[in-house]
Scaffold this active site. Structure first.
Site: not given
Ligand code: GLA
Length: 379
Positions: A342, A277, A205, A105-106, A314, A131, A207
Site C-alpha cells: 500500500e 504489517d 489495498h 492506515n492508522r 505498507q 483506513h 491483495y
C-alpha cells in the site's frame, strides 16, 4: 429486441468470464455487479489490453476486483483477492482491492490536532481509526466514466466526501483513475481537493497472490523493498515516531528475499504485527515516480513491480485473514495467502510532525501515482 439484448448480455458475459484472454485489442465492458443496501446498482468494469491482461474494477469503493495476468508459460490467472458481487464488498472487512481514504492506515487514539483544533474520529481498530473510519472511501459508490485512451482502457472514479464525514473536516473531492497500460501496468492516479484544511492519505489495498492459487500462502514468494528504513510501531501498531534502519532485522528486504524466511523470528515488531504489517520508508523520495518494490513467485514466474511517488509503503502479509472471508468462486481466504503493498504517507502522520505532512489545504491538490506492473521471469 430480445435477441439484441441477449446478444449484448452474452457479449458482456463472455468478456467478464473469459480467462483465456486471446490477444487482440483494448476493450472495456460494463455490467451490473449487484444491488447496494440503498437500492443503487454497483457496476463491474472489465478492461482488457492488447496483450491480453484483464483488470476488473467496481465503482463500489473504486475497487480492483480481479487482475488476470499470464505466468511464464502464458497461462492466465487471477492474482487479486475479491468477491463475486457487490454484496461481498458491502459486508467485507478486509478492504480487498479498495481505494482507502480519507486516511489510509492508522491514526492513533482516533484523533488529531490541526490549526489548534482537535478532531475526533470513529474508533474501528481498538483505540485507533483505521483506513478512514466507519464509512471510508471503500464503502461508498463512486461515479465512474470509462474511456479508451491512447495509453489503454481507463476508468475514472470520482467521489465527493461531505464536510465532517467520519469526523474529518472539509468537503473533499477525490478522483481515482485506473489505466490498464499496454505494457501490463495498472496505473492508479489520485487527485483530491478540499474546501477546509484537512488531512488526507489515499492508497490502494489490493491483495496479491502471484501464484494465482488463493489457497496457497505467499510465504514462498520473494520480495524486494527499496527501503533502508522503516517506521517501528507500538503494540497498537501506531508508529513510535522513530525511523529505524532495516539492517540486521527481518525488515531488510533490500534484496529479493523469501517472505517466509524470517517471518517466524522472535522479533518484537513481528510479534505486534503477527507477521509483516509495517510501513517502509522508501528510498529516493522526491515526489517523482520510482520503483519501490518487487514481488516474484518462483513457481509461476510472475513478477509484480511497484512504482510510486509516495514516501512510504505498507507491506502486510494477510495476518488477519482467517478463512471467514469467502471470496470469488467460494474460496475461503486463509491466513497469509495474500500480501498488500500500500503506497502511502506514513501511518499516523497527522500526529507525527516529523513525518512527511498529510495536511491538505484549500487551493492545494493532493496527487499520487502508483503503478502495479506485471511481467514474467523465465526461471
Ligand atoms: C492494513 C493494515 C492491517 C490490516 C489491513 C486490513 O494493511 O495495516 O493491519 O488492518 O490493512 O485488514
Amino acid at each position: 429486441m430480445k435477441s439484441l439484448l441477449f446478444g449484448l448480455l452474452t457479449f458482456t458475459l463472455s468478456i467478464v468470464t473469459t480467462s483465456a484472454n486471446p490477444k487482440g485489442k483494448d476493450e472495456i465492458a460494463k455490467s451490473p455487479f449487484g444491488k447496494l443496501p440503498d437500492g443503487k446498482t454497483a457496476h463491474l468494469y472489465t478492461l482488457k489490453n492488447a496483450s491480453g491482461m484483464t483488470v476488473k474494477l467496481t465503482d463500489y469503493g473504486a475497487t480492483t476486483v480481479s487482475i488476470i495476468v499470464p505466468d511464464r508459460d502464458g497461462h492466465y490467472a487471477d492474482v487479486a483477492f475479491g468477491y463475486d458481487s457487490a454484496s461481498g464488498y458491502v459486508n467485507g472487512k478486509s478492504y480487498f482491492g479498495a481505494t482507502v481514504g480519507r486516511y489510509a492506515n492508522r491514526i492513533g487514539g482516533g484523533e488529531f490536532r490541526l490549526d489548534g483544533r482537535v478532531y475526533h474520529l470513529p474508533l474501528n481498530d481498538g483505540p485507533n481509526t483505521l483506513h478512514g473510519g466507519t464509512i471510508g472511501f471503500n464503502k461508498v459508490l463512486w461515479k465512474a466514466t470509462a474511456a479508451e485512451t491512447a495509453e489503454g482502457p481507463s476508468v475514472t472514479f470520482t467521489y465527493v466526501s461531505p464536510d465532517g464525514e467520519d469526523g474529518f473536516p472539509g468537503t473533499v473531492k477525490a478522483t481515482v483513475v485506473y489505466t490498464l497500460l499496454n505494457d501490463n501496468g495498472l496505473r492508479i492516479t489520485y487527485r483530491a481537493t478540499t474546501d477546509k484544511p484537512t488531512v488526507l492519505n489515499l492508497t490502494n489495498h489490493t491483495y496479491f497472490n502471484l501464484s494465482g492459487n488463493p489457497g496457497k500462502t505467499i510465504l514462498g514468494e520473494d520480495l524486494m523493498l527499496d527501503a533502508d528504513n522503516y517506521t517501528p510501531v507500538d503494540k497498537n501498531l501506531i508508529p513510535t515516531g522513530k525511523i529505524a534502519p532495516v539492517v540486521n532485522t527481518p525488515m531488510d528486504f533490500r534484496r529479493l528475499t523469501k517472505i517466509g524466511a524470517r517471518i517466524g523470528e522472535d522479533n518484537g515488531q513481528l510479534r505486534y504485527c503477527r507477521g509483516y504489517d509495517l510501513n517502509w520508508v522508501l528510498n529516493g523520495f522526491t515526489g517523482k515516480v520510482r520503483k519501490a518494490a518487487e514481488v516474484y513467485d518462483p513457481e509461476s514466474g510472475r513478477v509484480l513491480d511497484v512504482y510510486t511517488d509516495q514516501p512510504g509503503i505498507q507491506f502486510y502479509t494477510g495476518n488477519f485473514l482467517d478463512g471467514t472471508e469467502i471470496g470469488k468462486g467460494g474460496v475461503h481466504y486463509n491466513h497469509r495467502t495474500a500480501l498488500t503493498l500500500e503506497a502511502q504517507l506514513y501511518p499516523d502522520s497527522p500526529n507525527k510532525p516529523q513525518f512527511p505532512s498529510s495536511v491538505l489545504r484549500p487551493g492545494q491538490t493532493y496527487r499520487q501515482e502508483t503503478i502495479y506492473k506485471f511481467r514474467v521471469k523465465k526461471n
